[in-house]
Write a protein that holds these residues in place. Structure first.
Motif, PDB file in Angstrom:
ATOM      1  N   ARG A   1     -11.676  41.745  42.201  1.00 12.33           N
ATOM      2  CA  ARG A   1     -11.751  40.300  41.986  1.00 12.33           C
ATOM      3  C   ARG A   1     -12.988  39.728  42.686  1.00 12.33           C
ATOM      4  NH1 ARG A   1      -6.536  36.719  41.770  1.00 12.33           N
ATOM      5  NH2 ARG A   1      -6.552  37.673  39.736  1.00 12.33           N
ATOM      6  N   PHE A   2     -13.279  40.188  43.901  1.00 12.41           N
ATOM      7  CA  PHE A   2     -14.451  39.684  44.621  1.00 12.41           C
ATOM      8  C   PHE A   2     -15.751  40.159  43.989  1.00 12.41           C
ATOM      9  CE2 PHE A   2     -11.466  38.722  48.085  1.00 12.41           C
ATOM     10  CZ  PHE A   2     -11.827  37.398  48.280  1.00 12.41           C
ATOM     11  N   LYS A   3     -15.755  41.338  43.389  1.00  5.89           N
ATOM     12  CA  LYS A   3     -16.954  41.781  42.664  1.00  5.89           C
ATOM     13  C   LYS A   3     -17.241  40.834  41.503  1.00  5.89           C
ATOM     14  CE  LYS A   3     -17.707  46.556  43.546  1.00  5.89           C
ATOM     15  NZ  LYS A   3     -18.272  47.742  43.020  1.00  5.89           N
ATOM     16  N   LYS A   4     -16.187  40.430  40.797  1.00  6.19           N
ATOM     17  CA  LYS A   4     -16.356  39.479  39.696  1.00  6.19           C
ATOM     18  C   LYS A   4     -16.883  38.146  40.217  1.00  6.19           C
ATOM     19  CE  LYS A   4     -12.887  41.422  36.616  1.00  6.19           C
ATOM     20  NZ  LYS A   4     -11.587  41.208  35.961  1.00  6.19           N
ATOM     21  N   LEU A   5     -16.350  37.686  41.342  1.00  4.65           N
ATOM     22  CA  LEU A   5     -16.806  36.416  41.923  1.00  4.65           C
ATOM     23  C   LEU A   5     -18.287  36.483  42.292  1.00  4.65           C
ATOM     24  CD1 LEU A   5     -13.845  35.417  44.272  1.00  4.65           C
ATOM     25  CD2 LEU A   5     -14.494  34.351  42.119  1.00  4.65           C
ATOM     26  N   GLN A   6     -18.727  37.614  42.839  1.00  2.44           N
ATOM     27  CA  GLN A   6     -20.129  37.767  43.241  1.00  2.44           C
ATOM     28  C   GLN A   6     -21.079  37.676  42.058  1.00  2.44           C
ATOM     29  OE1 GLN A   6     -19.983  41.520  45.295  1.00  2.44           O
ATOM     30  NE2 GLN A   6     -19.969  40.532  47.297  1.00  2.44           N
ATOM     31  N   SER A   7     -20.608  38.025  40.880  1.00  3.91           N
ATOM     32  CA  SER A   7     -21.482  38.031  39.709  1.00  3.91           C
ATOM     33  C   SER A   7     -21.614  36.658  39.039  1.00  3.91           C
ATOM     34  CB  SER A   7     -20.977  39.050  38.684  1.00  3.91           C
ATOM     35  OG  SER A   7     -19.761  38.606  38.105  1.00  3.91           O
ATOM     36  N   ILE A   8     -20.855  35.669  39.498  1.00  3.36           N
ATOM     37  CA  ILE A   8     -20.862  34.343  38.877  1.00  3.36           C
ATOM     38  C   ILE A   8     -21.984  33.494  39.476  1.00  3.36           C
ATOM     39  CG2 ILE A   8     -19.545  32.232  38.499  1.00  3.36           C
ATOM     40  CD1 ILE A   8     -17.002  33.980  38.735  1.00  3.36           C
ATOM     41  N   LYS A   9     -22.885  33.062  38.622  1.00  6.32           N
ATOM     42  CA  LYS A   9     -23.997  32.210  39.055  1.00  6.32           C
ATOM     43  C   LYS A   9     -23.507  30.766  39.204  1.00  6.32           C
ATOM     44  CE  LYS A   9     -27.623  35.128  37.677  1.00  6.32           C
ATOM     45  NZ  LYS A   9     -27.347  36.187  38.603  1.00  6.32           N
ATOM     46  N   GLY A  10     -23.951  30.082  40.246  1.00  4.47           N
ATOM     47  CA  GLY A  10     -23.603  28.684  40.446  1.00  4.47           C
ATOM     48  C   GLY A  10     -22.278  28.467  41.155  1.00  4.47           C
ATOM     49  N   LEU A  11     -21.693  29.529  41.684  1.00  8.88           N
ATOM     50  CA  LEU A  11     -20.416  29.420  42.376  1.00  8.88           C
ATOM     51  C   LEU A  11     -20.641  28.845  43.772  1.00  8.88           C
ATOM     52  CD1 LEU A  11     -17.446  30.141  41.843  1.00  8.88           C
ATOM     53  CD2 LEU A  11     -17.872  32.333  42.931  1.00  8.88           C
ATOM     54  N   GLU A  12     -19.873  27.837  44.139  1.00  2.00           N
ATOM     55  CA  GLU A  12     -20.020  27.186  45.439  1.00  2.00           C
ATOM     56  C   GLU A  12     -18.750  27.378  46.252  1.00  2.00           C
ATOM     57  OE1 GLU A  12     -20.447  22.706  47.291  1.00  2.00           O
ATOM     58  OE2 GLU A  12     -20.580  22.980  45.139  1.00  2.00           O
ATOM     59  N   GLN A  13     -18.898  27.917  47.475  1.00  4.41           N
ATOM     60  CA  GLN A  13     -17.733  28.070  48.343  1.00  4.41           C
ATOM     61  C   GLN A  13     -17.447  26.719  48.994  1.00  4.41           C
ATOM     62  OE1 GLN A  13     -17.897  31.330  51.101  1.00  4.41           O
ATOM     63  NE2 GLN A  13     -15.765  31.086  51.656  1.00  4.41           N
ATOM     64  N   VAL A  14     -16.242  26.203  48.793  1.00  2.00           N
ATOM     65  CA  VAL A  14     -15.891  24.876  49.303  1.00  2.00           C
ATOM     66  C   VAL A  14     -14.933  24.936  50.490  1.00  2.00           C
ATOM     67  CG1 VAL A  14     -16.381  23.653  47.151  1.00  2.00           C
ATOM     68  CG2 VAL A  14     -14.100  24.588  47.537  1.00  2.00           C
ATOM     69  N   SER A  15     -14.402  26.118  50.791  1.00  2.00           N
ATOM     70  CA  SER A  15     -13.542  26.286  51.958  1.00  2.00           C
ATOM     71  C   SER A  15     -13.782  27.668  52.554  1.00  2.00           C
ATOM     72  CB  SER A  15     -12.068  26.149  51.584  1.00  2.00           C
ATOM     73  OG  SER A  15     -11.252  26.518  52.677  1.00  2.00           O
ATOM     74  N   THR A  16     -13.982  27.698  53.857  1.00  2.00           N
ATOM     75  CA  THR A  16     -14.180  28.981  54.550  1.00  2.00           C
ATOM     76  C   THR A  16     -13.010  29.289  55.474  1.00  2.00           C
ATOM     77  OG1 THR A  16     -15.427  27.867  56.293  1.00  2.00           O
ATOM     78  CG2 THR A  16     -16.695  28.842  54.480  1.00  2.00           C
ATOM     79  N   ASP A  17     -11.922  28.550  55.332  1.00  2.00           N
ATOM     80  CA  ASP A  17     -10.717  28.816  56.114  1.00  2.00           C
ATOM     81  C   ASP A  17     -10.217  30.206  55.747  1.00  2.00           C
ATOM     82  OD1 ASP A  17      -8.151  29.010  57.143  1.00  2.00           O
ATOM     83  OD2 ASP A  17      -7.458  27.108  56.338  1.00  2.00           O
ATOM     84  N   PRO A  18     -10.129  31.141  56.720  1.00  2.00           N
ATOM     85  CA  PRO A  18      -9.751  32.520  56.387  1.00  2.00           C
ATOM     86  C   PRO A  18      -8.370  32.656  55.759  1.00  2.00           C
ATOM     87  CG  PRO A  18     -10.076  32.255  58.768  1.00  2.00           C
ATOM     88  CD  PRO A  18     -10.386  30.947  58.132  1.00  2.00           C
ATOM     89  N   SER A  19      -7.514  31.652  55.928  1.00  2.00           N
ATOM     90  CA  SER A  19      -6.186  31.738  55.316  1.00  2.00           C
ATOM     91  C   SER A  19      -6.143  31.107  53.927  1.00  2.00           C
ATOM     92  CB  SER A  19      -5.137  31.084  56.221  1.00  2.00           C
ATOM     93  OG  SER A  19      -5.401  29.710  56.344  1.00  2.00           O
ATOM     94  N   ASN A  20      -7.261  30.493  53.499  1.00  2.00           N
ATOM     95  CA  ASN A  20      -7.316  29.902  52.161  1.00  2.00           C
ATOM     96  C   ASN A  20      -8.783  29.700  51.752  1.00  2.00           C
ATOM     97  OD1 ASN A  20      -6.739  28.715  49.722  1.00  2.00           O
ATOM     98  ND2 ASN A  20      -6.253  26.738  50.586  1.00  2.00           N
ATOM     99  N   LEU A  21      -9.410  30.752  51.267  1.00  2.00           N
ATOM    100  CA  LEU A  21     -10.788  30.666  50.797  1.00  2.00           C
ATOM    101  C   LEU A  21     -10.800  29.988  49.432  1.00  2.00           C
ATOM    102  CD1 LEU A  21     -11.832  34.295  51.727  1.00  2.00           C
ATOM    103  CD2 LEU A  21     -12.465  32.213  52.941  1.00  2.00           C
ATOM    104  N   CYS A  22     -11.842  29.218  49.147  1.00  2.00           N
ATOM    105  CA  CYS A  22     -11.868  28.474  47.890  1.00  2.00           C
ATOM    106  C   CYS A  22     -13.298  28.324  47.386  1.00  2.00           C
ATOM    107  CB  CYS A  22     -11.242  27.100  48.116  1.00  2.00           C
ATOM    108  SG  CYS A  22     -11.083  26.135  46.612  1.00  2.00           S
ATOM    109  N   TRP A  23     -13.486  28.528  46.075  1.00  2.00           N
ATOM    110  CA  TRP A  23     -14.782  28.380  45.415  1.00  2.00           C
ATOM    111  C   TRP A  23     -14.621  27.460  44.221  1.00  2.00           C
ATOM    112  CZ3 TRP A  23     -12.791  32.877  47.272  1.00  2.00           C
ATOM    113  CH2 TRP A  23     -13.556  33.581  48.207  1.00  2.00           C
ATOM    114  N   GLN A  24     -15.713  26.751  43.872  1.00  2.00           N
ATOM    115  CA  GLN A  24     -15.723  25.895  42.681  1.00  2.00           C
ATOM    116  C   GLN A  24     -16.995  26.140  41.884  1.00  2.00           C
ATOM    117  OE1 GLN A  24     -15.360  21.798  43.861  1.00  2.00           O
ATOM    118  NE2 GLN A  24     -13.133  21.900  43.946  1.00  2.00           N
ATOM    119  N   ILE A  25     -16.889  25.848  40.590  1.00  2.00           N
ATOM    120  CA  ILE A  25     -18.042  25.900  39.699  1.00  2.00           C
ATOM    121  C   ILE A  25     -17.873  24.805  38.653  1.00  2.00           C
ATOM    122  CG2 ILE A  25     -16.986  27.632  38.192  1.00  2.00           C
ATOM    123  CD1 ILE A  25     -19.871  28.782  37.848  1.00  2.00           C
ATOM    124  N   GLU A  26     -18.981  24.217  38.256  1.00  2.00           N
ATOM    125  CA  GLU A  26     -18.963  23.193  37.212  1.00  2.00           C
ATOM    126  C   GLU A  26     -19.664  23.761  35.986  1.00  2.00           C
ATOM    127  OE1 GLU A  26     -20.191  18.523  36.511  1.00  2.00           O
ATOM    128  OE2 GLU A  26     -20.347  19.405  38.508  1.00  2.00           O
TER     129      GLU A  26
END
Length: 83
Positions: free
Chosen positions: A32-57
């Protein structure tokens, strides 16, 4: 119309899992993280280790479909459900 999609990751491991189950879980997360790494324009909006979160428009219907298949959610839809 552009959509904002969000992907949240809350790591969960159960103490009762066997080593084989833990290995399979780690491989699943790794893919799943390999797929996330390949997405262009992905922005990490939370770095809380118990709830990581990314967004893309995006407004590309094919990209939206692919992102939803990976596990992204439409933030507009989530606001309606939670709101």
């Amino acid at each position: 119309m552009s959509k904002i999609l969000e992907f949240s990751f809350v790591p969960k491991f159960q103490m009762g899992e066997t080593l084989d189950e833990l290995e399979a879980t780690c491989k699943f997360y790794g893919l799943r993280f390999k797929k996330l790494q390949s997405i262009k324009g992905l922005e990490q909006v939370s770095t809380d280790p118990s709830n990581l979160c990314w967004q893309i428009e995006t407004n590309d219907p094919d990209e939206i479909k692919t992102l939803k298949e990976i596990g992204f959610r439409d933030t507009e839809h989530e606001e309606v459900i939670n709101g």
